[in-house]
Design a protein around this motif. Structure first.
Motif, PDB file in Angstrom:
ATOM      1  N   SER A   1       0.723  -0.927   0.094  1.00  0.00           N
ATOM      2  CA  SER A   1      -0.100  -0.167   0.466  1.00  0.00           C
ATOM      3  C   SER A   1       0.740   1.421   0.234  1.00  0.00           C
ATOM      4  O   SER A   1       1.814   1.696   1.313  1.00  0.00           O
ATOM      5  N   PRO A   2       1.199   2.077  -0.987  1.00  0.00           N
ATOM      6  CA  PRO A   2       1.279   3.355  -1.185  1.00  0.00           C
ATOM      7  C   PRO A   2       1.200   4.578   0.126  1.00  0.00           C
ATOM      8  O   PRO A   2       2.000   5.201   0.313  1.00  0.00           O
ATOM      9  N   GLY A   3       0.164   3.950   0.686  1.00  0.00           N
ATOM     10  CA  GLY A   3      -0.374   5.166   2.141  1.00  0.00           C
ATOM     11  C   GLY A   3       0.828   4.281   2.712  1.00  0.00           C
ATOM     12  O   GLY A   3       0.262   5.343   3.863  1.00  0.00           O
ATOM     13  N   ASN A   4       1.695   3.957   3.149  1.00  0.00           N
ATOM     14  CA  ASN A   4       2.297   3.296   4.218  1.00  0.00           C
ATOM     15  C   ASN A   4       3.841   4.111   3.774  1.00  0.00           C
ATOM     16  O   ASN A   4       4.964   3.539   4.257  1.00  0.00           O
TER      17      ASN A   4
ATOM     18  N   ALA B   1       0.462  -0.642  -8.833  1.00  0.00           N
ATOM     19  CA  ALA B   1       0.010  -0.160  -9.874  1.00  0.00           C
ATOM     20  C   ALA B   1      -0.415  -2.006 -10.866  1.00  0.00           C
ATOM     21  O   ALA B   1      -1.721  -1.600 -11.912  1.00  0.00           O
ATOM     22  N   SER B   2       0.793  -3.192 -10.320  1.00  0.00           N
ATOM     23  CA  SER B   2       0.268  -4.227 -10.931  1.00  0.00           C
ATOM     24  C   SER B   2       0.555  -5.576  -9.540  1.00  0.00           C
ATOM     25  O   SER B   2       2.038  -6.285  -9.967  1.00  0.00           O
ATOM     26  N   PRO B   3      -0.646  -6.259  -9.291  1.00  0.00           N
ATOM     27  CA  PRO B   3      -0.647  -6.541  -7.530  1.00  0.00           C
ATOM     28  C   PRO B   3       0.122  -8.013  -8.039  1.00  0.00           C
ATOM     29  O   PRO B   3      -0.175  -8.390  -9.183  1.00  0.00           O
ATOM     30  N   ASP B   4       1.174  -8.694  -7.551  1.00  0.00           N
ATOM     31  CA  ASP B   4       1.631 -10.387  -7.436  1.00  0.00           C
ATOM     32  C   ASP B   4       2.458 -10.245  -8.832  1.00  0.00           C
ATOM     33  O   ASP B   4       2.415 -11.311  -9.281  1.00  0.00           O
ATOM     34  N   SER B   5       2.514  -9.164 -10.169  1.00  0.00           N
ATOM     35  CA  SER B   5       2.838  -9.836 -10.907  1.00  0.00           C
ATOM     36  C   SER B   5       4.018  -9.248 -11.481  1.00  0.00           C
ATOM     37  O   SER B   5       4.964  -7.698 -11.447  1.00  0.00           O
TER      38      SER B   5
ATOM     39  N   CYS C   1       9.198   2.973  -4.773  1.00  0.00           N
ATOM     40  CA  CYS C   1       9.235   1.563  -5.496  1.00  0.00           C
ATOM     41  C   CYS C   1       8.296   0.682  -6.045  1.00  0.00           C
ATOM     42  O   CYS C   1       7.327   1.018  -7.002  1.00  0.00           O
ATOM     43  N   TYR C   2       8.615  -0.073  -5.122  1.00  0.00           N
ATOM     44  CA  TYR C   2       8.311  -1.572  -5.496  1.00  0.00           C
ATOM     45  C   TYR C   2       6.604  -1.501  -5.037  1.00  0.00           C
ATOM     46  O   TYR C   2       5.997  -2.141  -5.673  1.00  0.00           O
TER      47      TYR C   2
ATOM     48  N   TYR D   1       7.520  -5.150 -12.714  1.00  0.00           N
ATOM     49  CA  TYR D   1       8.611  -4.862 -11.468  1.00  0.00           C
ATOM     50  C   TYR D   1       9.990  -4.884 -12.860  1.00  0.00           C
ATOM     51  O   TYR D   1      11.178  -3.644 -13.157  1.00  0.00           O
ATOM     52  N   HIS D   2      10.315  -5.742 -13.466  1.00  0.00           N
ATOM     53  CA  HIS D   2      11.106  -6.342 -14.471  1.00  0.00           C
ATOM     54  C   HIS D   2      10.867  -4.808 -15.802  1.00  0.00           C
ATOM     55  O   HIS D   2      12.222  -4.821 -16.700  1.00  0.00           O
ATOM     56  N   LEU D   3      10.003  -4.944 -16.069  1.00  0.00           N
ATOM     57  CA  LEU D   3      10.282  -3.847 -17.440  1.00  0.00           C
ATOM     58  C   LEU D   3      10.884  -2.616 -16.273  1.00  0.00           C
ATOM     59  O   LEU D   3      10.755  -2.227 -17.373  1.00  0.00           O
TER      60      LEU D   3
END
Length: 516
Positions: free
Chosen positions: A41-44, A80-84, A73-74, A88-90
């Motif tokens: 969560s970006p809220g953290n 943007a795309s959970p679990d994918s 960043c993580y 991250y690689h892109l």
């Protein structure tokens, strides 16, 4: 030329590393991203500045490093795309390509821009730099490099606020960003002498703010690891080890054959093969570089450009030599990422003075041939990073004494139900790194799966003796509850486990069960 450079770098980057976009989460990706609820969560965001990077079951992020921008960043990528792993690689590949572009922009100030592009392509394609492109946990490396190179470009343009913010971002991405604080001052002293004191003041201010955040806010005071051989070594052993470690980078830069993620070894005695020969090689490269820097200075009417990049190379290598601070392994490709910039730059400067002006087409053809070879090797290396099992199995063929790879291979066997094979790998890891908490916990989980709760309990206690790995506390508490040792379980959970991991769902469930 700028548009052409961007298109070439994008094309080469995706040709080499495009297949890695399908790679899985592996190694530290799991504890820093996949299992790390705080970054989900970006809220953290404020939490990222209050701890390190590793999952601790909902508690403050654990570890000894301070990299809040990496965690941020993580978090944004997870949102943007959970679990994918794809996103991250892109993202990491695009940043790595951007780093090559920023290097080209920096180098073209000091050499022909076409030659600078060839050097940027070597930087992007070199197998020593492949890990930082394809390993999600190495996002820290492409980030600090991106912000650092951008800061130098803005320094060259005299844009002070942008330079200041970027230097800070580099340092908050990885501790190695401190190298850019020094580099910026030296760059100003060499190329913009009228403002070097101003740059020195800015670098000092950035360092002071970082120190306040790391030590005063996050309370991260530990700087070295203790579970590996180099981390436990005294200064005299680290001094004996440094030449072989540094020589290995220089050799692999020319012959990038046997590449592994991390190696952990020390040189205990000054033998010919392990100390004197590497020392002679490292000193020879240094002496030749200094000699040519003096010659370059004379031939160019006082230019210190070559000397600056020689300083860049050996500052980076010295920082990662373990002499001042021991790292979490003896040799790792990612630690040469910074020095490779300087080495590639002095290669370009040498070629420009010796052959480029007279034989540009021949030099271009030779470098393209080399870049193709480097690209092929990097492509093959990127395939090793497909998943845990592939990487561990490959790297252990080259360096069979990696405690980390034995541990991770054990995890893969455990997940596949091959418990006896897992026990063998965890035992080997414990033998190699008896002071590490994680391998002891994993060995305990294996004993527990095999039905030997006595050995499992002893292993969990060993894990807690050597560190604060949350799963060891959860697993030990679970054994106490399962064996009906109610009062002992209550005392342990109330006084030790829950105060350390108050957000642990496992511990909370056990506590509620004991108090029904």
């Amino acid at each position: 030329m700028q548009k052409k450079a961007v298109l070439i770098l994008l094309a080469v980057g995706f040709i080499i590393y495009g297949s890695s976009l399908g790679n899985r989460f592996l190694l530290d990706d799991e504890s820093q991203v996949l299992q790390n609820e705080l970054i989900h969560s970006p809220g953290n965001i404020l939490t990222f500045f209050l701890g390190s990077t590793m999952n601790q079951e909902g508690a403050a992020l654990g570890g000894i490093y301070y990299k809040p921008i990496m965690s941020l960043c993580y978090s944004l990528l997870w949102w943007a795309s959970p679990d994918s792993p794809l996103i991250y690689h892109l993202f990491q590949l695009l940043i790595a390509i951007a780093n090559a572009f920023l290097l080209w922009r920096l180098l073209r100030r000091h050499m022909d821009e076409k030659l600078a592009l060839l050097m940027a392509l070597i930087f992007l394609a070199h197998p020593l730099n492949a890990e930082v492109v394809v390993y999600i946990a190495d996002l820290q490396d492409v980030l600090y490099m991106f912000f650092g190179l951008a800061a130098l470009n803005y320094l060259a343009d005299g844009r002070w606020w942008a330079m200041t913010l970027l230097l800070g971002a580099s340092l908050l991405s990885k501790e190695s960003g401190v190298l850019y604080l020094v580099t910026a001052v030296v760059y100003a002293a060499v190329f913009k002498r009228e403002v070097w004191k101003r740059v020195a003041g800015i670098s000092g201010g950035v360092m002071a703010i970082y120190a306040f955040l790391r030590f005063g806010v996050a309370h991260l005071t530990t700087l070295t690891h203790s579970q590996n051989q180099i981390g436990r070594a005294d200064l005299d052993v680290r001094l004996l080890t440094a030449p072989k470690a540094l020589a290995s980078y220089l050799i692999k830069f020319v012959f990038p054959r046997d590449i592994t993620a991390t190696q952990d070894w020390v040189v205990a005695t000054a033998s010919w093969s392990d100390f004197w020969m590497p020392l002679i090689l490292a000193l020879s490269v240094l002496v030749i570089s200094v000699w040519y820097a003096v010659r370059y200075w004379r031939q160019t009417g006082g230019s210190l450009t070559f000397a600056f990049f020689v300083f860049w190379v050996f500052m980076g290598m010295g920082f990662h030599s373990h002499i001042l601070i021991s790292l979490d392994g003896t040799v790792a490709d990612r630690w040469f990422y910074f020095s490779s910039v300087g080495l590639i730059a002095i290669l370009g400067l040498f070629i420009e003075r010796s052959a480029w002006l007279d034989f540009p087409k021949m030099v271009t053809a030779i470098f393209i041939f080399w870049i193709v070879g480097l690209s092929a090797r990097s492509y093959i290396r990127s395939l090793d990073w497909y998943d845990n099992f592939t990487l561990c199995y490959h790297d252990l063929q080259i360096f069979p004494d990696s405690y980390d790879m034995h541990n991770n291979l054990g995890v893969e066997y455990f997940r596949r139900g091959q418990v006896e094979d897992a026990e063998k790998e965890f035992r080997r890891s414990v033998d190699l790194a008896p002071g590490w908490d994680i391998n002891w916990n994993n060995l305990g989980a294996t004993y527990n799966r095999l039905g030997d709760t006595q050995k499992a309990e002893a292993s969990y206690l060993k894990s807690m003796e050597h560190g604060t790995y949350y799963m060891a506390y959860e697993n030990y508490a679970t054994i106490l509850v399962q064996e009906g040792r109610v009062e002992e379980a209550k005392t342990f959970i109330r006084e030790k486990a829950l105060p350390m991991f108050p957000a642990s769902k496992t511990l909370q469930t056990l506590w509620n069960l004991l108090n029904k």
